[in-house]
Design an enzyme around this catalytic site. Structure first.
Site, PDB file in Angstrom:
ATOM      1  N   ASP A  59       0.932  -1.681  -0.096  1.00 55.43           N
ATOM      2  CA  ASP A  59      -0.162  -0.060  -0.031  1.00 55.43           C
ATOM      3  C   ASP A  59       1.092   1.571   0.423  1.00 55.43           C
ATOM      4  OD1 ASP A  59      -2.688   1.177   0.390  1.00 55.43           O
ATOM      5  OD2 ASP A  59      -1.532   1.678   2.357  1.00 55.43           O
ATOM      6  N   GLU A 106       1.419  -0.770  -5.058  1.00 53.54           N
ATOM      7  CA  GLU A 106       0.608   0.345  -5.529  1.00 53.54           C
ATOM      8  C   GLU A 106       0.817   1.783  -5.905  1.00 53.54           C
ATOM      9  OE1 GLU A 106      -3.383   3.025  -3.802  1.00 53.54           O
ATOM     10  OE2 GLU A 106      -1.706   2.577  -2.087  1.00 53.54           O
TER      11      GLU A 106
END
Length: 465
Positions: free
Chosen positions: A334, A363
């Site tokens: 993330d 990400e």
């Protein structure tokens, strides 16, 4: 006479109270990682002992094949950091860590385990995999008894709003393993399932308050392990979502910082500017770069400082612990661009040293193929080796939406698909980028295309090609 008695009594009280404080100093409440393994590639184990007044201690072990490299105190007396060397011939067994001062001693039992050679046989992802994303709280409620856990900061469910918990859990996922097979799913990506004991918005999982425990409203560590085992029996891989950029504000390490350098500080609350482009922009100001990297994601998500070596070790070991303990197949990272990039490379290299077959994709919510490729693995751009296997392909996501919602032009509409693919030369392995048409941060694809079934089929067809 009375004065002398009062003064003597006062002196006696001071001595007694002082001794009581000294005797109460050694209190160890928790140790992380909760256990470890022999025969790891990295022979150094970094332990954090949580407690109170952990100062002026002598530390010893009753296991001869482990050496204490360092025992150090930090600004907060609630923590003690231990670095241990695990010899090559160390045995898998329990042993005692003794903390002692002049008056008292406390013994902590710790365990080194044997590694399970049957694990990690089929880890990794490739182009044949079809990933299904699940937010555990929002998928299925398989156990209503854990909907409300007394003592948590958000001890209720409310399905009338998207900001509160809805009651989904790990048992609900386990109950649908046949359903995943029927869909042709080969990998499950779960949003973080670790404890998120936050007062608000604890449903999404990205404000972690315990990196070693599953949130009790979702289940527990044993149930998570059982879920992974059952998925593997169905030939479904598991992708763990990892968060480095921020902790949840209620995490003990935030509530009582080991030292002030664990997080980034500002004179007043300063939010990140969310512009990852600044990291590679040759004209960017240093202030804007710092604001991007060091600014907080939100008030309840403190921004972590990975120039701190203890924090580095803590998060690297946590990543390794979950793989070894739970048989994880892949990591989705993330907010990859936000933490210190030198650390993110070091983290990936360290984890890959233990598990070369683990698939890691980051990400990278950015705009422009060159900007996205800057974060990818390989060494085609100035960033250097990141040790990543792939990135989330936001450029293809934008292109698919453009194709279905905009009129054709030289570079617009369906032509954007071509221009995105034509820039695959920027990547070492473009085929390993993870393509998608929506996710938990985005509007649902079917709504974006005005619930047009023909467009929906076109988008799915492009995704599957």
């Amino acid at each position: 006479m009375n004065v002398f008695i009062r003064n003597t009594s006062l002196l006696f009280c001071i001595l007694i109270c002082s001794n009581t404080i000294t005797n109460a100093q050694i209190k160890a409440d928790k140790i992380e990682p909760p256990h470890w393994w022999i025969n790891m590639k990295n022979d150094t184990l970094h332990l954090i002992i949580y407690g109170s007044e952990l100062t002026n201690l002598e530390v010893s072990l009753d296991k001869k094949d482990i050496k204490i490299l360092d025992s150090r105190e930090v600004e907060s007396s609630k923590y003690l950091f231990l670095d241990l060397l695990i010899e090559k011939d160390s045995k898998a067994e329990k042993f005692d860590i003794t903390l002692k001062n002049k008056k008292k001693k406390t013994i902590i039992e710790y365990e080194l385990k044997s590694r399970d050679d049957s694990k990690h046989q089929n880890m990794g992802l490739d182009q044949s995999d079809l990933i299904y994303l699940i937010m555990p709280d929002r998928f299925a409620n398989g156990d209503e008894t854990n909907d409300v856990i007394k003592g948590t900061n958000q001890d209720y469910i409310n399905r009338d709003t998207s900001l509160f918990r809805h009651g989904g859990d790990l048992q609900g996922i386990i109950d649908h393993t046949d359903y995943f097979n029927e869909l042709g799913i080969t990998a499950l990506w779960l949003n973080p399932a670790e404890e998120n004991d936050q007062p608000l918005e604890s449903y999404h999982g990205y404000a972690i308050t315990d990196f070693y425990a599953i949130d009790p409203r979702l289940g527990n560590n044993d149930l998570y392990k059982s879920m992974v085992d059952q998925l593997h029996k169905k030939e479904i891989k598991i992708i763990r979502d990892v968060v480095f950029n921020h902790f949840g504000y209620e995490h003990p390490l935030i509530q009582n910082l080991p030292d002030s350098s664990w997080i980034h500080h500002w004179e007043g609350y300063t939010r990140t500017n969310f512009r990852a482009t600044l990291l590679l922009d040759p004209y960017a100001s240093e202030y804007e770069k710092t604001e991007f990297s060091d600014g907080w994601f939100d008030h309840h998500m403190p921004d972590m400082n990975y120039n701190n070596k203890d924090l580095q070790n803590y998060m690297i070991q946590n990543s390794i612990w979950w793989i070894e303990e739970m048989d994880i197949d892949a990591y989705r990272i993330d907010t990859y661009a936000y933490p210190e990039q030198d650390f993110m490379k070091y983290w990936a290299k360290s984890v890959k040293a233990e598990y070369p077959g683990l698939f890691m994709f980051a990400e990278t919510w950015v705009h422009g193929p060159a900007i996205q490729a800057w974060f990818a693995g390989g060494n085609k751009l100035n960033q250097g080796e990141t040790y990543l296997d792939g990135v989330t392909d936001f450029q293809m996501y934008y292109a698919i939406n453009n194709m279905l919602n905009n009129s054709y032009d030289w570079t617009e509409g369906v032509a954007e698909i071509y221009y995105v693919l034509a820039q695959d030369f920027l990547y070492e392995k473009p085929e390993q980028n993870v393509t998608f048409i929506d996710n938990h941060d985005l509007d649902r694809f079917y709504g974006v295309i005005d619930q047009d079934l023909k467009k929906f089929k076109m988008g799915i067809s492009i995704l599957m090609t």
